[in-house]
Design an enzyme around this catalytic site. Structure first.
Site, PDB file in Angstrom:
ATOM      1  CD  GLU A  96      71.133  37.795  17.766  1.00  0.00           C
ATOM      2  OE1 GLU A  96      70.774  38.038  18.920  1.00  0.00           O
ATOM      3  OE2 GLU A  96      72.278  37.364  17.492  1.00  0.00           O
TER       4      GLU A  96
ATOM      5  CG  ASN B 150      74.528  33.649  22.150  1.00  0.00           C
ATOM      6  OD1 ASN B 150      73.666  33.045  22.794  1.00  0.00           O
ATOM      7  ND2 ASN B 150      75.031  33.187  21.025  1.00  0.00           N
TER       8      ASN B 150
END
Ligand code: NAI
Length: 508
Positions: free
Chosen positions: A156, A194
């Protein structure tokens, strides 16, 4: 801005699990790599460890032996931060503390050249906060690798408020040149993976709390019916219950205690008891030598019902029809029924869950013999299916529905009658979170799906899954769950817009 040239030196600060993995990736891509750690000898040991694993991979012909030798030769320990002065990119993978990370970058910015890029591998600290005290925060971005960094493709690339477009693009292109699959994300709590993955753990833990099924059966259902690589119990045992609970807690607080992220008492009890998972020898499951592997709870064999009618052409009805016919079972096919039933099997009336409990649906339909089935990722190939019956359902109806499914070659998992069942509830919440994430500009619709498939091995991106199920169905499931439990299950605005427009969430 293109990827960094392989001639440019990379500095990795923090030579633990992630730092070592990132150093290996950069060295394998041809860069000279300097590795620094405050603990004496750690950088040397990490480099020795990388060399051993690269040599093993080369011996097994998984990687080219010359490339491995070059990568090993390109790694050097740095004795101090000044030794990183010639680097063109510094990646930090030190302890997860805002103060310590921010202080580190403030020191580094005075050591490196003005063109050197700075990256943090933080998984939970806002990139904006880490860069806030820098003189040139535009050159800092997040480069969030997944563990183990050499194997997992996702990175990411996280932009804080001050991260410049050129910095993000260069980090993105560099990660791609290193053989990774980067996605761009805005620095918001949990970034993409997440955050969007929270319901996978959260809903599983809620189902355990509601005594819907046991841990081994829950894992089995999410693997065999949902197509997930691992169930939430075995996965959190692998991650560490304390680590997983800490991430859940940090996302919950960062979203100002939004009920959908509420941490689980079931997980907290494991943490309190030191049952941290594999690393402590016990979590949901016992990992001591000789401990029994728990089997899922399946229904006993029931006779095939005498009268079977299948209704409509939903994926589940079609698959059941094909599977039953292949098994030589005689059945009747009928057009769509006005109440959406999938099948009648003797006295059982069988439906796909719509988020209501079987008890409520039986009441609403005035049909006590209502039996509910869970969502299957692929009804043609699934090996099992959860089944729930209402409190007034005659046992003969449960037996008939069970016999029907078993005749179609499915193991039946009887679960307690909870709204939304297991796979449907979990997937609906994943779709909702992915839709919310995209609508808030954290990432694109394509990237949320890619991130969840590459970062946590989901069988389908949540938005693609949502489109398959249909936004209206996902919304109906969540609305029923919301009635049963409260605002944890509120369909987000983006999902509602998709329902009312008929335009799938992943279509801009
Ligand atoms: P780790 O504990 O294995 O390694 C951290 C290393 O940093 C240790 O060797 C420690 O001595 C060193 N260190 C601490 N403070 C330092 C400083 N000021 N300067 C230089 N070295 C310092 O930790 P791990 O798991 O590698 O995590 C590192 C970072 O990566 C954290 O921010 C974590 O949140 C993030 N992360 C961790 C993942 C994981 O699965 N372990 C996945 C993705 C990100």
């Amino acid at each position: 801005m293109a990827a960094l040239d392989p001639g440019i030196a990379i500095g990795v600060i923090g030579a633990g699990t992630m730092g070592a993995g990132i150093a290996q990736v950069a060295a394998m891509a041809g860069h000279p790599v300097a590795l620094y750690d405050t603990r004496e000898g750690v950088a040397d040991r990490s480099i020795a460890g990388i060399a051993v694993s690269l040599e093993k991979l080369a011996a097994r012909k998984k990687i080219d032996a010359n490339q491995a030798a070059r990568a090993i030769a390109a790694l050097r320990p740095a004795q101090n931060l000044e030794a990183l002065a010639d680097c063109g990119l510094l990646i930090e993978a030190i302890v997860e503390s805002l103060d310590i990370k921010a202080r580190l970058f403030s020191v580094l910015e005075n050591i490196v050249s003005p063109t050197c890029l700075l990256a943090t591998n933080t998984s939970s600290i806002p990139v904006t906060a880490i860069g806030a005290a820098l003189k040139h925060p535009g050159r800092l971005g997040g480069m969030h690798f997944f563990n183990p960094a050499p194997r997992l493709p996702l990175v990411e690339i996280v932009s804080g408020l001050d991260t410049s477009h050129d910095t993000a693009q260069c980090l993105f292109d560099t990660a791609a040149a290193w053989g990774k699959s980067p996605v761009l994300a805005r620095s918001t709590p949990g970034f993409i993976v997440n955050r969007v993955a929270r319901p996978f753990y959260g809903e599983g833990l809620r189902l355990l709390q509601e005594q819907a099924l046991d841990a081994a059966t829950l894992d089995h259902v999410l693997r065999a019916c949902g197509g997930f690589r691992m169930g939430p119990c075995e996965l959190t045992d692998l991650i560490g219950q304390d680590v997983n609970a800490a991430v859940s807690h940090s996302v919950w607080t960062a979203f100002y205690y939004a009920p959908r992220f509420e941490p689980s008492q079931v997980q907290q009890a494991l943490v309190d008891g030191g049952r941290l998972g594999r690393k402590s020898g016990r979590g949901f499951f016992d990992y001591s030598a000789g401990a029994a592997v728990l089997a899922p709870s399946l229904a006993k064999a029931q006779p095939c019902p005498t009268h079977i009618t299948l209704f409509g052409s939903s994926p589940l009805a079609r698959a059941l029809g094909q599977r039953l016919q292949a098994a030589g079972v005689v059945l009747q096919l009928s057009a769509e029924h006005s109440d959406g039933r999938i099948a009648q099997a003797d006295q059982a009336v069988v439906y796909l869950t719509d988020g209501r409990s079987a008890t409520q649906r039986a009441h609403d339909l005035n049909e006590p013999a209502t039996v509910l089935l869970d969502l299957l990722l692929d009804p043609d190939t699934a090996s099992c299916i959860p089944l729930a019956a209402g409190r007034r359902c005659p046992s003969a109806a449960v037996s008939a529905a069970t016999g029907l499914l078993q005749a179609a070659g499915l193991d039946v998992v009887p679960i307690r009658d909870v709204p939304g069942m297991v796979v449907m509830r979990t997937v609906a919440m994943l779709v909702n979170e992915a839709a919310d994430t995209v609508s808030q500009g954290v990432c694109t619709a394509a990237d949320v799906d890619r991130a969840m498939c590459l970062g946590v091995n989901y069988p389908l991106g949540p938005l693609e899954w949502g489109a398959r199920i249909g936004a209206a169905t996902v919304g109906m499931v969540l609305t029923h769950l919301q009635v049963a439990y409260g605002d944890r299950y509120l369909p987000c605005a983006a999902l509602q817009s998709s329902i009312y427009s008929g335009i799938p969430i992943h279509v801009a």
